[in-house]
Design a protein around this motif. Structure first.
Motif, PDB file in Angstrom:
ATOM      1  N   ALA A 266       0.826  -1.207   0.000  1.00 35.83           N
ATOM      2  CA  ALA A 266       0.000   0.000   0.000  1.00 35.83           C
ATOM      3  C   ALA A 266       0.865   1.264   0.000  1.00 35.83           C
ATOM      4  O   ALA A 266       0.417   2.328  -0.440  1.00 35.83           O
ATOM      5  CB  ALA A 266      -0.937   0.005   1.208  1.00 35.83           C
ATOM      6  N   MET A 267       2.107   1.145   0.490  1.00 35.33           N
ATOM      7  CA  MET A 267       3.046   2.277   0.460  1.00 35.33           C
ATOM      8  C   MET A 267       3.734   2.402  -0.895  1.00 35.33           C
ATOM      9  O   MET A 267       4.604   3.262  -1.087  1.00 35.33           O
ATOM     10  CB  MET A 267       4.118   2.092   1.547  1.00 35.33           C
ATOM     11  CG  MET A 267       3.610   2.143   2.967  1.00 35.33           C
ATOM     12  SD  MET A 267       4.839   1.477   4.152  1.00 35.33           S
ATOM     13  CE  MET A 267       6.154   2.699   4.050  1.00 35.33           C
ATOM     14  N   GLY A 268       3.383   1.502  -1.825  1.00 36.94           N
ATOM     15  CA  GLY A 268       4.021   1.521  -3.135  1.00 36.94           C
ATOM     16  C   GLY A 268       5.328   0.758  -3.189  1.00 36.94           C
ATOM     17  O   GLY A 268       6.085   0.866  -4.159  1.00 36.94           O
ATOM     18  N   LYS A 269       5.609  -0.041  -2.161  1.00 35.46           N
ATOM     19  CA  LYS A 269       6.847  -0.819  -2.126  1.00 35.46           C
ATOM     20  C   LYS A 269       6.647  -2.162  -2.840  1.00 35.46           C
ATOM     21  O   LYS A 269       5.561  -2.749  -2.788  1.00 35.46           O
ATOM     22  CB  LYS A 269       7.290  -1.082  -0.687  1.00 35.46           C
ATOM     23  CG  LYS A 269       7.456   0.182   0.164  1.00 35.46           C
ATOM     24  CD  LYS A 269       8.556   1.068  -0.355  1.00 35.46           C
ATOM     25  CE  LYS A 269       8.781   2.252   0.577  1.00 35.46           C
ATOM     26  NZ  LYS A 269       9.786   3.193  -0.003  1.00 35.46           N
ATOM     27  N   SER A 270       7.704  -2.652  -3.459  1.00 32.10           N
ATOM     28  CA  SER A 270       7.660  -4.005  -4.024  1.00 32.10           C
ATOM     29  C   SER A 270       8.280  -4.966  -3.014  1.00 32.10           C
ATOM     30  O   SER A 270       9.290  -4.640  -2.377  1.00 32.10           O
ATOM     31  CB  SER A 270       8.390  -4.069  -5.361  1.00 32.10           C
ATOM     32  OG  SER A 270       9.737  -3.695  -5.202  1.00 32.10           O
ATOM     33  N   VAL A 271       7.666  -6.145  -2.863  1.00 29.79           N
ATOM     34  CA  VAL A 271       8.001  -7.029  -1.745  1.00 29.79           C
ATOM     35  C   VAL A 271       8.155  -8.477  -2.227  1.00 29.79           C
ATOM     36  O   VAL A 271       7.257  -9.027  -2.857  1.00 29.79           O
ATOM     37  CB  VAL A 271       6.894  -6.967  -0.659  1.00 29.79           C
ATOM     38  CG1 VAL A 271       7.282  -7.821   0.542  1.00 29.79           C
ATOM     39  CG2 VAL A 271       6.620  -5.531  -0.234  1.00 29.79           C
ATOM     40  N   HIS A 272       9.311  -9.065  -1.917  1.00 32.70           N
ATOM     41  CA  HIS A 272       9.473 -10.515  -2.042  1.00 32.70           C
ATOM     42  C   HIS A 272       8.929 -11.165  -0.766  1.00 32.70           C
ATOM     43  O   HIS A 272       9.008 -10.566   0.317  1.00 32.70           O
ATOM     44  CB  HIS A 272      10.955 -10.908  -2.147  1.00 32.70           C
ATOM     45  CG  HIS A 272      11.669 -10.388  -3.342  1.00 32.70           C
ATOM     46  ND1 HIS A 272      11.065 -10.161  -4.558  1.00 32.70           N
ATOM     47  CD2 HIS A 272      12.986 -10.042  -3.510  1.00 32.70           C
ATOM     48  CE1 HIS A 272      11.969  -9.727  -5.427  1.00 32.70           C
ATOM     49  NE2 HIS A 272      13.135  -9.639  -4.816  1.00 32.70           N
ATOM     50  N   ALA A 273       8.442 -12.395  -0.871  1.00 36.73           N
ATOM     51  CA  ALA A 273       7.989 -13.103   0.334  1.00 36.73           C
ATOM     52  C   ALA A 273       8.301 -14.586   0.201  1.00 36.73           C
ATOM     53  O   ALA A 273       8.133 -15.193  -0.862  1.00 36.73           O
ATOM     54  CB  ALA A 273       6.494 -12.892   0.549  1.00 36.73           C
ATOM     55  N   TYR A 274       8.768 -15.161   1.317  1.00 37.49           N
ATOM     56  CA  TYR A 274       9.070 -16.591   1.389  1.00 37.49           C
ATOM     57  C   TYR A 274       8.305 -17.175   2.562  1.00 37.49           C
ATOM     58  O   TYR A 274       8.368 -16.647   3.686  1.00 37.49           O
ATOM     59  CB  TYR A 274      10.575 -16.779   1.595  1.00 37.49           C
ATOM     60  CG  TYR A 274      11.032 -18.224   1.565  1.00 37.49           C
ATOM     61  CD1 TYR A 274      10.745 -19.044   0.472  1.00 37.49           C
ATOM     62  CD2 TYR A 274      11.761 -18.770   2.619  1.00 37.49           C
ATOM     63  CE1 TYR A 274      11.178 -20.357   0.429  1.00 37.49           C
ATOM     64  CE2 TYR A 274      12.211 -20.081   2.577  1.00 37.49           C
ATOM     65  CZ  TYR A 274      11.908 -20.871   1.481  1.00 37.49           C
ATOM     66  OH  TYR A 274      12.335 -22.178   1.442  1.00 37.49           O
ATOM     67  N   THR A 275       7.564 -18.237   2.304  1.00 39.83           N
ATOM     68  CA  THR A 275       6.739 -18.838   3.347  1.00 39.83           C
ATOM     69  C   THR A 275       6.716 -20.352   3.170  1.00 39.83           C
ATOM     70  O   THR A 275       7.047 -20.864   2.095  1.00 39.83           O
ATOM     71  CB  THR A 275       5.299 -18.262   3.295  1.00 39.83           C
ATOM     72  OG1 THR A 275       4.553 -18.737   4.397  1.00 39.83           O
ATOM     73  CG2 THR A 275       4.585 -18.648   2.012  1.00 39.83           C
ATOM     74  N   SER A 276       6.340 -21.074   4.214  1.00 37.24           N
ATOM     75  CA  SER A 276       6.214 -22.530   4.120  1.00 37.24           C
ATOM     76  C   SER A 276       5.309 -23.026   5.249  1.00 37.24           C
ATOM     77  O   SER A 276       5.156 -22.326   6.253  1.00 37.24           O
ATOM     78  CB  SER A 276       7.599 -23.197   4.229  1.00 37.24           C
ATOM     79  OG  SER A 276       8.184 -22.915   5.491  1.00 37.24           O
ATOM     80  N   PRO A 277       4.709 -24.215   5.113  1.00 38.83           N
ATOM     81  CA  PRO A 277       4.682 -25.003   3.883  1.00 38.83           C
ATOM     82  C   PRO A 277       3.704 -24.393   2.896  1.00 38.83           C
ATOM     83  O   PRO A 277       2.976 -23.464   3.248  1.00 38.83           O
ATOM     84  CB  PRO A 277       4.186 -26.379   4.368  1.00 38.83           C
ATOM     85  CG  PRO A 277       3.297 -26.050   5.523  1.00 38.83           C
ATOM     86  CD  PRO A 277       3.925 -24.852   6.189  1.00 38.83           C
ATOM     87  N   HIS A 278       3.692 -24.885   1.668  1.00 36.51           N
ATOM     88  CA  HIS A 278       2.680 -24.436   0.720  1.00 36.51           C
ATOM     89  C   HIS A 278       1.391 -25.232   0.958  1.00 36.51           C
ATOM     90  O   HIS A 278       1.406 -26.282   1.594  1.00 36.51           O
ATOM     91  CB  HIS A 278       3.155 -24.614  -0.715  1.00 36.51           C
ATOM     92  CG  HIS A 278       3.476 -26.043  -1.077  1.00 36.51           C
ATOM     93  ND1 HIS A 278       4.680 -26.643  -0.742  1.00 36.51           N
ATOM     94  CD2 HIS A 278       2.755 -26.995  -1.716  1.00 36.51           C
ATOM     95  CE1 HIS A 278       4.675 -27.889  -1.181  1.00 36.51           C
ATOM     96  NE2 HIS A 278       3.523 -28.132  -1.769  1.00 36.51           N
TER      97      HIS A 278
END
Length: 424
Positions: A66-78
């Motif tokens: 929402a701030m206009g930032k681009s964000v990578h994200a890593y999560t688990s498990p799928h």
């Protein structure tokens, strides 16, 4: 030609005899071979804890975007597909990109022993290092100190959500031992947002932070969050925010939202970004109402819900959510892993549900057999229990008795993932 990701992932499963073997040595060897991609990712926000990691991460991502930032994200498990684990600048990784990265990591590893999570984490770091973004959100897989994500030397910010008893075979039998593993993500001088903790867990976190000169922002001391008149109120040293309640259901999401807002405020977020964090986050299988698909059709007039919580704290959270919903006959369909505290998970739910139908999780080697799950339910205090071959059969048996029931499929993220895959 590169194999598809499913084929490569199946091969990677065979590179180590154990699914979990906590050490950083193998991953550090591979990352060195790959020229240390983990040192070249955008500023990292590292999230550990027993419960609430994923929801907190989802809210932070919504706020940053929402701030206009681009964000990578890593999560688990799928849940449904492996691709869910790696989000590049806001978009799930594509199949060609994932298969190429996995292929590259497999070649660099040269058949040496490495766990599935370690080598796929290396692939995520490669992806993050090659795609520009403003931030990288890293969710710990298990524990913290020896988790594969903990090769990051200097994150921008660390977060520790509530710590409770889980994964005792890997992290220790006591709360202080487990908190010590979670606190292993704390780095010298890096600020730490600390969610609500039991006193003996908090003492361990505070001691490590003090040793490393890491500034703490602790729930109840430096920030507060609560519900008041149908609104979320957040307060820290900067001031007070009056926001809508989180769109993710459940009273525990108030606390997750608090940790997310505390993190966003440290990153310079304004009130609009904090509001987006609580109103735009998406996180499936956390008290998710299913509204389409064959299982919903089988349920007919009954409500169908899905939750992936699987430890005692998760059971308490689900029970609290059910207690606040409109009264309706509620029935559980439960499948669990044999590594979990099954009765501890079920006990809080006995006051909220009329029955529990036990199922095995199909295709999952560590599933608890339905008969053992049913026995655990009786031990936990459920007066009415049953077994079913499938979730579909369980739904039909419940709705034959009570067509207007509320049905919650619960007990495991692996079961939840299967439901989301099969139910579209």
């Amino acid at each position: 030609m590169t194999d598809n990701s499913d084929t490569i992932l199946a091969r990677l499963m065979g590179l180590h005899p154990k699914v979990i073997d906590l050490t950083l040595d193998r991953l550090e060897r591979l990352l060195a071979t790959l020229d240390h991609p983990e040192a070249h990712i955008p500023p990292a926000i590292h999230i550990a804890g027993t419960n609430g990691k994923g929801s907190t991460q989802a809210m932070i991502r919504a706020g940053l975007e929402a701030m206009g930032k681009s964000v990578h994200a890593y999560t688990s498990p799928h849940l449904a597909r492996f691709h869910e684990r790696i989000r590049l600048a806001g978009t799930l990784i594509s199949e060609p990109a994932l298969s190429a990265l996995l292929d590259e990591c497999e070649a660099a590893n040269s058949g040496q022993p490495i766990t599935f999570f370690e080598i796929t984490t290396a692939a995520a770091f490669l992806a993050f290092s090659r795609t520009p973004a403003d931030y990288t959100l890293l969710e710990v897989g298990l524990g913290g100190r020896l988790d594969a994500t903990n090769v990051i030397a200097a994150p921008k910010l660390c977060i520790i959500t509530p710590v409770s008893i889980d994964h005792t075979q890997f992290l220790g039998e006591t709360l202080p031992e487990i908190a010590g593993e979670k606190a292993g993500i704390i780095k010298r001088g890096v600020p730490v947002i600390v969610g609500p903790q039991e006193e003996d867990a908090l003492e361990v976190i505070e001691a490590r932070a003090a040793r490393l000169g890491a500034p703490l922002h602790i729930y109840g001391q430096h920030w507060q969050v609560w519900e008041e008149r149908g609104r979320l109120i957040f307060q820290d040293e900067t001031g007070l925010l009056d926001l809508p309640l989180p769109n993710l259901p459940g009273p525990y999401q108030i606390l997750n939202a608090g940790a997310a807002i505390a993190a966003l405020r440290l990153l310079g977020a304004d009130e609009a970004a904090c509001e987006a964090a609580v109103t735009r986050a998406e996180w499936p299988a956390r008290m998710q109402r299913l509204r389409r698909g064959p299982l919903v059709f089988a349920a007919g007039a009954a409500e169908l819900w899905l939750d992936g919580g699987h430890n005692p704290a998760g059971g308490i959270a689900v029970a609290e959510t059910l207690s606040r919903m409109a009264p309706k006959p509620t029935h559980l369909i439960c499948g669990m892993l044999n590594t979990k505290d099954v009765t501890g998970y079920m006990r809080p739910l006995t006051a909220q549900a009329e029955s529990l139908t036990a199922v095995a999780i199909p295709g999952e080697p560590n599933t608890l057999p339905a008969e053992e799950t049913e026995a655990a339910a009786r031990k936990a205090g459920f007066a009415r229990t049953a077994q079913a071959e499938t979730v579909d059969a369980a739904i039909r048996a419940i709705t034959a008795r009570q067509p207007q029931a509320r049905i919650l499929i619960c007990g495991s993220l692996y079961l939840a993932g299967q439901i989301l895959r099969e139910n579209g």
